[in-house]
Design an enzyme around this catalytic site. Structure first.
Site, PDB file in Angstrom:
ATOM      1  N   THR A 274      -1.264   7.437  -0.323  1.00  0.00           N
ATOM      2  CA  THR A 274      -2.592   7.302  -0.947  1.00  0.00           C
ATOM      3  C   THR A 274      -3.348   6.058  -0.481  1.00  0.00           C
ATOM      4  OG1 THR A 274      -1.739   5.965  -2.756  1.00  0.00           O
ATOM      5  CG2 THR A 274      -1.677   8.361  -3.059  1.00  0.00           C
TER       6      THR A 274
ATOM      7  N   ASP B 235       4.563  -6.847   9.468  1.00  0.00           N
ATOM      8  CA  ASP B 235       5.620  -6.571  10.447  1.00  0.00           C
ATOM      9  C   ASP B 235       5.586  -7.569  11.595  1.00  0.00           C
ATOM     10  OD1 ASP B 235       6.764  -4.456   9.145  1.00  0.00           O
ATOM     11  OD2 ASP B 235       5.629  -2.924  10.221  1.00  0.00           O
TER      12      ASP B 235
ATOM     13  N   ASP C 105       0.165  -4.127  12.269  1.00  0.00           N
ATOM     14  CA  ASP C 105       0.653  -4.400  10.911  1.00  0.00           C
ATOM     15  C   ASP C 105       1.005  -5.882  10.807  1.00  0.00           C
ATOM     16  OD1 ASP C 105       2.533  -4.776   8.705  1.00  0.00           O
ATOM     17  OD2 ASP C 105       2.421  -2.603   8.510  1.00  0.00           O
TER      18      ASP C 105
ATOM     19  N   ARG D 174       0.847  -1.195   0.000  1.00  0.00           N
ATOM     20  CA  ARG D 174       0.000   0.000   0.000  1.00  0.00           C
ATOM     21  C   ARG D 174       0.877   1.237   0.000  1.00  0.00           C
ATOM     22  NH1 ARG D 174      -4.671   0.006   4.393  1.00  0.00           N
ATOM     23  NH2 ARG D 174      -2.921   0.508   5.723  1.00  0.00           N
TER      24      ARG D 174
HETATM   25  C1  PRP Z   1      -1.190  -4.954   4.259  1.00  0.00           C
HETATM   26  C2  PRP Z   1      -2.000  -6.234   4.286  1.00  0.00           C
HETATM   27  C3  PRP Z   1      -2.788  -6.133   3.030  1.00  0.00           C
HETATM   28  C4  PRP Z   1      -3.066  -4.668   2.926  1.00  0.00           C
HETATM   29  C5  PRP Z   1      -4.475  -4.433   3.391  1.00  0.00           C
HETATM   30  O1  PRP Z   1      -0.106  -5.081   3.434  1.00  0.00           O
HETATM   31  O2  PRP Z   1      -1.212  -7.378   4.371  1.00  0.00           O
HETATM   32  O3  PRP Z   1      -2.099  -6.598   1.881  1.00  0.00           O
HETATM   33  O4  PRP Z   1      -2.143  -4.006   3.781  1.00  0.00           O
HETATM   34  O5  PRP Z   1      -4.823  -3.124   3.192  1.00  0.00           O
HETATM   35  P1  PRP Z   1      -5.913  -2.661   2.136  1.00  0.00           P
HETATM   36  O6  PRP Z   1      -7.084  -3.558   2.306  1.00  0.00           O
HETATM   37  O7  PRP Z   1      -6.197  -1.251   2.564  1.00  0.00           O
HETATM   38  O8  PRP Z   1      -5.300  -2.713   0.772  1.00  0.00           O
HETATM   39  P2  PRP Z   1       1.027  -3.939   3.337  1.00  0.00           P
HETATM   40  O9  PRP Z   1       0.730  -2.981   2.254  1.00  0.00           O
HETATM   41  O10 PRP Z   1       1.269  -3.359   4.695  1.00  0.00           O
HETATM   42  O11 PRP Z   1       2.283  -4.761   2.828  1.00  0.00           O
HETATM   43  P3  PRP Z   1       3.112  -5.935   3.538  1.00  0.00           P
HETATM   44  O12 PRP Z   1       2.248  -7.168   3.568  1.00  0.00           O
HETATM   45  O13 PRP Z   1       4.281  -6.083   2.628  1.00  0.00           O
HETATM   46  O14 PRP Z   1       3.485  -5.487   4.922  1.00  0.00           O
HETATM   47  N1  URA Z   2      -2.533  -3.741   6.927  1.00  0.00           N
HETATM   48  C1  URA Z   2      -2.206  -4.271   8.122  1.00  0.00           C
HETATM   49  O1  URA Z   2      -1.233  -5.012   8.246  1.00  0.00           O
HETATM   50  N2  URA Z   2      -2.963  -3.940   9.174  1.00  0.00           N
HETATM   51  C2  URA Z   2      -4.021  -3.135   9.078  1.00  0.00           C
HETATM   52  O2  URA Z   2      -4.694  -2.891  10.100  1.00  0.00           O
HETATM   53  C3  URA Z   2      -4.346  -2.599   7.825  1.00  0.00           C
HETATM   54  C4  URA Z   2      -3.586  -2.935   6.754  1.00  0.00           C
END
Ligand code: PRP
Ligand code: URA
Length: 210
Positions: free
Chosen positions: A109, A204, A201, A105
């Site tokens: 944005t 993480d 997160d 994400r």
């Molecule tokens: C997180 C999560 C989803 C997304 C959800 O990933 O694992 O993929 O956010 O958010 P959304 O429904 O608003 O799109 P992130 O972008 O943090 O990436 P990561 O898994 O690499 O930490």
């Molecule tokens: N991605 C995450 O990992 N946690 C949230 O709460 C939203 C998006």
């Protein structure tokens, strides 16, 4: 219209989800429980797999029983956090093929940005379960499903651990054909589009990157 949202509120799932939510749960336990939750959700998400009759000889008699009809399945984790759900599912369905789609994400944005994709060559013939622990705005899951549909896939399910109402609405609007499996639907998103109360997160916490 048939409700495509399946909230899997089994006591074991609720108990494990509470451990995931606890900020004091460490990386090792968090990772193990994400995998266990995925396995339990998979049990429900595969409830409609077709069966066929097979003849088997038990030590006492020959009879006809049920066996999976050989429907081909693929799981597609959204990188990174979706990776945490893969092992739990493969324990139940070891023959499933695994595709990968990398999305993050944009911090400003909150829109999904694609950076990696590798699918099994016969993905269009398979039932696909898309994996991501978090369905927040729904942007990442919706983009991943659009992408997978681009390969010709017709039968797609989405499996998350936690969802926000906005994410569910997004998938219902963009992909009304897709069944959504979640262990809980939380109250809202905060200003950073994180699920509240949520679990933080997920990427993480699975990979220990914070
Ligand atoms: C997180 C999560 C989803 C997304 C959800 O990933 O694992 O993929 O956010 O958010 P959304 O429904 O608003 O799109 P992130 O972008 O943090 O990436 P990561 O898994 O690499 O930490
Ligand atoms: N991605 C995450 O990992 N946690 C949230 O709460 C939203 C998006």
């Amino acid at each position: 219209m048939e409700d495509k949202l399946h909230v899997l509120d089994h006591p074991l799932l609720q108990h494990k989800l509470t451990i995931l939510r606890d900020k004091n749960t460490g990386v090792k336990e968090f990772r193990e429980i994400v995998s266990e939750v995925a396995m339990l959700e998979c049990y429900e998400a595969t409830r409609d797999l077709p069966l066929e009759d097979v003849e088997v000889e038990t030590p006492l008699a020959k009879a006809t029983f049920k066996s999976l009809a050989g429907k081909k399945l693929a799981i597609v984790p959204i990188l990174r956090a979706g990776l945490g759900m893969v092992d739990g599912i493969l324990q139940l369905i070891p023959s499933a093929k695994v595709g990968h789609i990398g999305l993050y994400r944009d911090p400003e944005t909150h829109a999904p940005v694609e950076y990696y994709c590798k699918m099994p060559p016969d993905i269009s013939e398979r039932e696909v379960i898309v994996l991501d622990p978090m369905l927040a705005t729904g942007g990442s899951a919706s983009a991943a499903i659009t992408f997978i549909k681009g390969y010709g896939c017709k039968n797609i399910k989405l499996m998350n651990i936690l969802a926000a109402p906005q994410g569910i609405e997004c998938i219902r609007r963009d992909h009304p054909d897709v069944d959504i499996y979640v262990a809980a639907v939380d109250e809202k998103l905060n200003d950073h589009a994180y699920i509240v109360p949520g679990l933080g997160d997920a990427g993480d916490r699975i990979f220990g990157t914070k």
